[in-house]
Design a protein around this motif. Structure first.
Motif, PDB file in Angstrom:
ATOM      1  N   PRO A  35      68.609  45.085  59.158  1.00 58.47           N
ATOM      2  CA  PRO A  35      69.873  44.348  59.292  1.00 58.47           C
ATOM      3  C   PRO A  35      70.947  45.201  59.974  1.00 58.47           C
ATOM      4  CG  PRO A  35      69.017  44.222  57.052  1.00 58.47           C
ATOM      5  CD  PRO A  35      68.218  45.265  57.747  1.00 58.47           C
ATOM      6  N   HIS A  36      71.744  44.533  60.781  1.00 59.71           N
ATOM      7  CA  HIS A  36      72.845  45.196  61.466  1.00 59.71           C
ATOM      8  C   HIS A  36      74.178  44.579  61.037  1.00 59.71           C
ATOM      9  CE1 HIS A  36      69.480  46.667  63.868  1.00 59.71           C
ATOM     10  NE2 HIS A  36      70.302  47.574  64.376  1.00 59.71           N
ATOM     11  N   ALA A  37      75.258  45.021  61.679  1.00 54.08           N
ATOM     12  CA  ALA A  37      76.606  44.630  61.239  1.00 54.08           C
ATOM     13  C   ALA A  37      76.802  43.122  61.220  1.00 54.08           C
ATOM     14  CB  ALA A  37      77.647  45.276  62.153  1.00 54.08           C
ATOM     15  N   ASP A  38      76.341  42.433  62.249  1.00 50.83           N
ATOM     16  CA  ASP A  38      76.529  40.985  62.288  1.00 50.83           C
ATOM     17  C   ASP A  38      75.849  40.311  61.098  1.00 50.83           C
ATOM     18  OD1 ASP A  38      77.941  41.359  64.594  1.00 50.83           O
ATOM     19  OD2 ASP A  38      76.426  40.537  65.933  1.00 50.83           O
ATOM     20  N   ASP A  39      74.687  40.817  60.694  1.00 52.50           N
ATOM     21  CA  ASP A  39      73.990  40.261  59.533  1.00 52.50           C
ATOM     22  C   ASP A  39      74.803  40.492  58.260  1.00 52.50           C
ATOM     23  OD1 ASP A  39      71.526  39.568  61.034  1.00 52.50           O
ATOM     24  OD2 ASP A  39      71.328  41.743  61.206  1.00 52.50           O
ATOM     25  N   TYR A  40      75.336  41.688  58.120  1.00 51.42           N
ATOM     26  CA  TYR A  40      76.122  41.993  56.924  1.00 51.42           C
ATOM     27  C   TYR A  40      77.409  41.165  56.875  1.00 51.42           C
ATOM     28  CZ  TYR A  40      73.275  45.811  55.124  1.00 51.42           C
ATOM     29  OH  TYR A  40      72.254  46.545  54.554  1.00 51.42           O
ATOM     30  N   LEU A  41      78.087  41.021  58.003  1.00 46.94           N
ATOM     31  CA  LEU A  41      79.319  40.243  58.011  1.00 46.94           C
ATOM     32  C   LEU A  41      79.047  38.769  57.706  1.00 46.94           C
ATOM     33  CD1 LEU A  41      81.161  41.800  61.094  1.00 46.94           C
ATOM     34  CD2 LEU A  41      81.584  42.251  58.668  1.00 46.94           C
ATOM     35  N   ALA A  42      77.959  38.231  58.254  1.00 56.50           N
ATOM     36  CA  ALA A  42      77.625  36.830  58.001  1.00 56.50           C
ATOM     37  C   ALA A  42      77.303  36.593  56.535  1.00 56.50           C
ATOM     38  CB  ALA A  42      76.448  36.409  58.879  1.00 56.50           C
ATOM     39  N   ALA A  43      76.631  37.551  55.896  1.00 58.96           N
ATOM     40  CA  ALA A  43      76.280  37.400  54.486  1.00 58.96           C
ATOM     41  C   ALA A  43      77.477  37.632  53.572  1.00 58.96           C
ATOM     42  CB  ALA A  43      75.155  38.378  54.130  1.00 58.96           C
ATOM     43  N   TYR A  44      78.411  38.442  53.998  1.00 60.06           N
ATOM     44  CA  TYR A  44      79.531  38.857  53.147  1.00 60.06           C
ATOM     45  C   TYR A  44      80.662  37.836  53.155  1.00 60.06           C
ATOM     46  CZ  TYR A  44      82.728  42.302  51.007  1.00 60.06           C
ATOM     47  OH  TYR A  44      83.584  42.968  50.169  1.00 60.06           O
ATOM     48  N   PHE A  45      80.958  37.269  54.330  1.00 60.84           N
ATOM     49  CA  PHE A  45      82.128  36.394  54.464  1.00 60.84           C
ATOM     50  C   PHE A  45      81.725  34.924  54.519  1.00 60.84           C
ATOM     51  CE2 PHE A  45      83.891  40.345  56.410  1.00 60.84           C
ATOM     52  CZ  PHE A  45      84.951  40.519  55.531  1.00 60.84           C
ATOM     53  N   ASP A  46      82.624  34.074  54.023  1.00 63.26           N
ATOM     54  CA  ASP A  46      82.458  32.630  54.178  1.00 63.26           C
ATOM     55  C   ASP A  46      82.740  32.220  55.620  1.00 63.26           C
ATOM     56  OD1 ASP A  46      82.008  32.440  51.374  1.00 63.26           O
ATOM     57  OD2 ASP A  46      84.182  32.465  51.052  1.00 63.26           O
ATOM     58  N   TRP A  47      83.746  32.823  56.216  1.00 61.95           N
ATOM     59  CA  TRP A  47      84.065  32.626  57.636  1.00 61.95           C
ATOM     60  C   TRP A  47      85.012  33.744  58.057  1.00 61.95           C
ATOM     61  CZ3 TRP A  47      89.289  31.614  58.745  1.00 61.95           C
ATOM     62  CH2 TRP A  47      90.073  31.181  57.655  1.00 61.95           C
ATOM     63  N   CYS A  48      85.087  33.982  59.346  1.00 58.10           N
ATOM     64  CA  CYS A  48      85.935  35.076  59.816  1.00 58.10           C
ATOM     65  C   CYS A  48      86.402  34.819  61.241  1.00 58.10           C
ATOM     66  CB  CYS A  48      85.202  36.417  59.714  1.00 58.10           C
ATOM     67  SG  CYS A  48      83.626  36.486  60.569  1.00 58.10           S
ATOM     68  N   GLU A  49      87.410  35.596  61.646  1.00 62.68           N
ATOM     69  CA  GLU A  49      87.969  35.549  62.993  1.00 62.68           C
ATOM     70  C   GLU A  49      88.079  36.974  63.523  1.00 62.68           C
ATOM     71  OE1 GLU A  49      88.722  32.960  64.847  1.00 62.68           O
ATOM     72  OE2 GLU A  49      88.533  31.346  63.372  1.00 62.68           O
ATOM     73  N   ASP A  50      87.579  37.185  64.740  1.00 63.85           N
ATOM     74  CA  ASP A  50      87.593  38.516  65.341  1.00 63.85           C
ATOM     75  C   ASP A  50      88.876  38.752  66.141  1.00 63.85           C
ATOM     76  OD1 ASP A  50      85.042  38.899  64.370  1.00 63.85           O
ATOM     77  OD2 ASP A  50      84.051  38.626  66.299  1.00 63.85           O
ATOM     78  N   ILE A  51      89.316  40.010  66.148  1.00 69.65           N
ATOM     79  CA  ILE A  51      90.262  40.468  67.154  1.00 69.65           C
ATOM     80  C   ILE A  51      89.467  41.188  68.229  1.00 69.65           C
ATOM     81  CG2 ILE A  51      92.125  40.676  65.465  1.00 69.65           C
ATOM     82  CD1 ILE A  51      91.804  43.755  65.722  1.00 69.65           C
ATOM     83  N   SER A  52      90.088  41.443  69.367  1.00 70.58           N
ATOM     84  CA  SER A  52      89.346  42.064  70.464  1.00 70.58           C
ATOM     85  C   SER A  52      90.242  43.014  71.232  1.00 70.58           C
ATOM     86  CB  SER A  52      88.806  40.988  71.412  1.00 70.58           C
ATOM     87  OG  SER A  52      88.136  41.562  72.516  1.00 70.58           O
ATOM     88  N   GLY A  53      89.760  44.243  71.419  1.00 67.05           N
ATOM     89  CA  GLY A  53      90.421  45.138  72.343  1.00 67.05           C
ATOM     90  C   GLY A  53      91.414  46.102  71.735  1.00 67.05           C
ATOM     91  N   ASP A  54      91.664  47.168  72.495  1.00 70.97           N
ATOM     92  CA  ASP A  54      92.507  48.260  72.012  1.00 70.97           C
ATOM     93  C   ASP A  54      93.937  48.190  72.528  1.00 70.97           C
ATOM     94  OD1 ASP A  54      92.221  48.930  74.676  1.00 70.97           O
ATOM     95  OD2 ASP A  54      91.328  50.904  74.327  1.00 70.97           O
ATOM     96  N   ARG A  55      94.271  47.139  73.305  1.00 73.11           N
ATOM     97  CA  ARG A  55      95.591  46.947  73.892  1.00 73.11           C
ATOM     98  C   ARG A  55      95.914  47.996  74.960  1.00 73.11           C
ATOM     99  NH1 ARG A  55      94.817  42.782  71.784  1.00 73.11           N
ATOM    100  NH2 ARG A  55      96.259  41.521  70.544  1.00 73.11           N
ATOM    101  N   CYS A  56      94.895  48.789  75.313  1.00 78.87           N
ATOM    102  CA  CYS A  56      95.097  49.811  76.349  1.00 78.87           C
ATOM    103  C   CYS A  56      94.159  49.596  77.533  1.00 78.87           C
ATOM    104  CB  CYS A  56      94.867  51.207  75.772  1.00 78.87           C
ATOM    105  SG  CYS A  56      95.952  51.651  74.415  1.00 78.87           S
ATOM    106  N   GLY A  57      93.560  48.401  77.625  1.00 85.67           N
ATOM    107  CA  GLY A  57      92.658  48.112  78.732  1.00 85.67           C
ATOM    108  C   GLY A  57      91.193  48.236  78.393  1.00 85.67           C
ATOM    109  N   GLY A  58      90.852  48.457  77.115  1.00 89.75           N
ATOM    110  CA  GLY A  58      89.458  48.688  76.760  1.00 89.75           C
ATOM    111  C   GLY A  58      88.921  47.775  75.676  1.00 89.75           C
ATOM    112  N   VAL A  59      87.646  47.429  75.803  1.00 92.08           N
ATOM    113  CA  VAL A  59      86.913  46.676  74.796  1.00 92.08           C
ATOM    114  C   VAL A  59      85.570  47.376  74.579  1.00 92.08           C
ATOM    115  CG1 VAL A  59      85.791  44.489  74.228  1.00 92.08           C
ATOM    116  CG2 VAL A  59      87.977  44.475  75.418  1.00 92.08           C
ATOM    117  N   ASP A  60      85.196  47.556  73.322  1.00 91.59           N
ATOM    118  CA  ASP A  60      83.892  48.127  72.988  1.00 91.59           C
ATOM    119  C   ASP A  60      83.079  47.048  72.271  1.00 91.59           C
ATOM    120  OD1 ASP A  60      81.671  49.492  72.139  1.00 91.59           O
ATOM    121  OD2 ASP A  60      82.756  51.080  71.095  1.00 91.59           O
ATOM    122  N   PRO A  61      82.071  46.458  72.934  1.00 89.00           N
ATOM    123  CA  PRO A  61      81.275  45.433  72.255  1.00 89.00           C
ATOM    124  C   PRO A  61      80.469  45.976  71.089  1.00 89.00           C
ATOM    125  CG  PRO A  61      80.324  45.998  74.390  1.00 89.00           C
ATOM    126  CD  PRO A  61      81.652  46.678  74.323  1.00 89.00           C
TER     127      PRO A  61
END
Length: 438
Positions: A251-277
């Motif tokens: 299991p990886h992070a997405d599996d753990y988050l799906a099992a842990y939360f009923d629902w969730c909303e992601d934020i994205s990005g560092d506000r400095c021009g970068g995103v780490d998928p």
């Protein structure tokens, strides 16, 4: 009725507009711009409004919020002194009422017919944003078409969560003054890909309702660690621990988050021009309470990933929302690109955010826990191990290379590092090993 009031009607059944006192003013404004008074009157006729922004309270998804809604038909939604009066009143009311702020922005920037008096409103707005942040109130911005100039550089860019409508024009420079070049840089989609917009939303009422529900439920009790989703028993050797953590089927992070939360909303990005998928951050609902999360997804974490996670922890701390972190990385990205992007300062930023947090943080090492890039995500005193994980000062391969050992010595080096879950608990670095859900 203009676009602003149509939007308000789509978001809330009731809007209680703030009453704004307006005193006398020079017909042509503070710098005597000839014809400015006539332009304002035409704007009133075309928009039905007396100024470029409407402010009041409304209920969205069951949460009462202070709304700041721009009317672009009034002089391009531009910011003038009276716009500043309304914005200051809105932020003051939000603090008095204890409500979150939702800014629905559509503006061409500062009103040039008022000269520096108009531009100085940006300082006024920045001061009000700081007071709202100090009060621990969330600020969600929605970038409509267009959002440029000072409206983007204050209300939009400084928001806790920034949403954008599809295809919206966004940029500090408006379309008439920007240089030729990559036009996608000035779109909602371009800003999302460069880490400056959290989400592009098509269902605005639904998205705002979910975000307001998540951001207005402080409950500062420490989150419980997730249950183990993979192996139930810890490994017998260090090398077995490493191999289990690297198994593609675990299991990886997405599996753990799906099992842990009923629902969730992601934020994205560092506000400095970068995103780490490879790093996923956001807020989730678990049993009616909100918990923030910052989760490594099994790849080497880039500077943008550390900065995004630090941003998440700071925001959760401001709002009184506890945090869950998931550690799963072979280590921090360490190539030339990462160094140029500030790997060291970015890792330090995450260490500082975790160290300074007043809200409780709970950590699960869910896979690989390689070196300082993993430790930066871990909460001292509240770190747990999954049975198929390891936590080490460095990877066995790196340790062998540093010690000038041959490759066939890597497994033995793994044993020497005492990196198994039970070893990490014995060392006092982790609290315990999580078991499966029963």
């Amino acid at each position: 009725m203009g676009e602003a009031r149509d939007l308000i009607g789509a978001l809330t059944n009731r809007f209680d507009e703030f009453s704004v006192a307006t005193g006398p003013s020079d017909v042509d404004g503070p710098i005597g711009w000839r014809g400015y008074g006539e332009s304002r009157e035409r704007a009133v006729d075309s928009s039905g409004e007396r100024e470029s922004v409407l402010c009041g309270t409304g209920e969205i998804g069951g949460v009462t919020a202070t709304l700041i809604v721009f009317e672009f038909a009034f002089l391009g939604g531009s910011l003038g002194a009276r716009t500043g009066d309304r914005l200051e009143l809105a932020f003051t009311k939000a603090r008095e009422l204890g409500t979150p702020v939702v800014s629905l922005i559509a503006t061409g920037g500062s009103r040039m017919q008022e000269g520096m008096r108009a531009l100085s409103q940006l300082q006024r707005i920045a001061g009000q944003l700081a007071l709202v942040a100090r009060a621990g109130l969330p600020h969600v911005a929605v970038l409509r078409n267009p959002t440029t100039g000072g409206g983007w550089a204050t209300l939009g860019g400084a928001a806790d969560v920034t949403l954008a409508l599809p295809g919206a024009q966004i940029g500090f420079a408006g379309s008439r003054v920007r240089p030729d070049g990559d036009a996608t840089a000035y779109t909602a989609e371009g800003h999302h890909s460069s880490g400056q917009v959290d989400q592009i939303v098509s269902d605005l009422p639904g998205s705002l309702g979910r975000w307001l529900a998540l951001l207005t439920r402080p409950f500062p009790e420490a989150p419980e660690p997730p249950h183990a989703l993979g192996d139930e028993e810890p490994p017998s050797t260090g090398w077995e621990s490493v191999l289990r953590s690297r198994a593609p089927e675990r299991p990886h992070a997405d599996d753990y988050l799906a099992a842990y939360f009923d629902w969730c909303e992601d934020i994205s990005g560092d506000r400095c021009g970068g995103v780490d998928p490879g790093v996923r951050c956001g807020f989730g609902s678990r049993g009616g309470r909100t918990i923030a999360y910052a989760a490594q997804r099994g790849t080497a974490t880039t500077p943008a990933g550390f900065r995004t996670a630090a941003r998440l922890v700071r925001l959760a701390d401001k709002l009184g929302i506890p945090v869950l972190t998931l550690v799963d990385t072979p280590g921090a990205a360490n190539g030339p690109g990462a160094e140029h992007a500030g790997a060291g300062p970015a890792i330090a930023e995450m260490f500082a955010a975790v160290g300074a947090a007043r809200v409780p943080i709970t950590t699960l090492v869910a896979g690989e826990g390689g070196s300082g890039g993993a430790l930066a995500f871990a909460a001292p005193g509240r770190t747990w191990m999954a049975p198929d994980s390891y936590f080490s000062v460095t990877s066995p391969e790196a340790a062998a290379a540093i010690l000038k050992r041959d490759d066939d010595q890597v497994p033995a080096t793994a044993d020497q590092l005492r990196l198994r879950p039970q070893d990490v608990v014995d060392l006092g670095v982790a609290t315990g090993i999580v078991g499966p859900s029963r």
